[in-house]
Design a protein around this motif. Structure first.
Motif, short mmCIF file in Angstrom:
data_model
loop_
_atom_site.label_atom_id
_atom_site.label_comp_id
_atom_site.label_asym_id
_atom_site.label_seq_id
_atom_site.Cartn_x
_atom_site.Cartn_y
_atom_site.Cartn_z
N ARG A 129 69.71 72.59 36.72
CA ARG A 129 70.54 73.45 37.58
C ARG A 129 70.32 74.91 37.23
N LEU A 130 70.20 75.21 35.93
CA LEU A 130 69.94 76.59 35.51
C LEU A 130 68.58 77.06 36.03
N LEU A 131 67.59 76.19 35.98
CA LEU A 131 66.26 76.55 36.48
C LEU A 131 66.30 76.87 37.97
N LEU A 132 67.16 76.19 38.73
CA LEU A 132 67.34 76.52 40.15
C LEU A 132 67.91 77.93 40.31
N GLU A 133 68.81 78.29 39.42
CA GLU A 133 69.49 79.59 39.51
C GLU A 133 68.58 80.74 39.11
N LEU A 149 60.83 81.35 30.99
CA LEU A 149 61.29 81.33 29.61
C LEU A 149 60.97 79.97 29.01
N ASP A 150 60.80 79.95 27.69
CA ASP A 150 60.58 78.72 26.97
C ASP A 150 61.81 77.82 27.11
N GLN A 151 61.60 76.52 27.20
CA GLN A 151 62.72 75.60 27.38
C GLN A 151 63.70 75.68 26.22
N ASN A 152 63.22 75.91 25.00
CA ASN A 152 64.12 76.03 23.86
C ASN A 152 65.03 77.24 23.99
N GLU A 153 64.51 78.33 24.55
CA GLU A 153 65.33 79.52 24.78
C GLU A 153 66.42 79.22 25.80
N LEU A 212 77.50 74.69 27.39
CA LEU A 212 76.88 73.59 28.13
C LEU A 212 75.81 72.91 27.29
N ASN A 213 75.70 71.61 27.43
CA ASN A 213 74.61 70.86 26.81
C ASN A 213 73.51 70.73 27.86
N ALA A 214 72.30 71.09 27.49
CA ALA A 214 71.19 71.15 28.45
C ALA A 214 70.91 69.81 29.13
N HIS A 215 71.09 68.71 28.42
CA HIS A 215 70.69 67.41 28.97
C HIS A 215 71.87 66.60 29.51
N ILE A 228 77.17 77.92 34.36
CA ILE A 228 75.77 78.08 34.78
C ILE A 228 75.52 79.53 35.17
N TYR A 229 76.45 80.12 35.96
CA TYR A 229 76.31 81.52 36.36
C TYR A 229 76.38 82.45 35.14
N ARG A 230 77.24 82.13 34.18
CA ARG A 230 77.32 82.93 32.95
C ARG A 230 76.00 82.88 32.18
N THR A 231 75.39 81.72 32.15
CA THR A 231 74.11 81.56 31.47
C THR A 231 73.03 82.38 32.18
#
Length: 109
Positions: A6-10, A16-20, A30-33, A47-50
């Protein structure tokens, strides 16, 4: 769909690296998975805050404030447009409600 997806959509177009991205999500509760819940106002707000945190990090990069020329076209408004998007996201986040907020409360001071 996970919170990371969802973050990648936003933040489409921001590489950016996935770890970042996982660290940014964790910093915003939020937990990524974990599964993204579109009915949760709090999840959407986080999600918007991220996304806002990511944009602010990009805005703090001085190399992004340069004037670029590409095929005779000048890209000088990148930083101004980035700051405008940050302001827009901040307004949107302030207006959003959390899941636990009561919608029938009115306070006048």
């Amino acid at each position: 769909m996970t919170n990371l997806q969802r973050l990648l959509l936003e933040i489409q177009g921001i590489e950016l690296d996935q770890n970042e991205l996982i660290v940014y999500l964790q910093e915003n509760g939020l937990n990524a998975h974990d599964e993204y819940n579109p009915q949760s106002a709090t999840a959407k707000k986080n999600i918007y805050r991220t996304a806002l945190s990511i944009l602010e990090s990009i805005a703090n990069n001085p190399s992004m404030m340069k004037v670029y020329k590409l095929d005779g076209m000048t890209i000088s408004d990148f930083h101004e447009n980035l700051l405008a998007r940050i302001d827009q996201l901040e307004r949107k986040i302030r207006q959003m409600k959390d899941d636990d907020e009561n919608t029938n409360v009115f306070m006048l001071f």
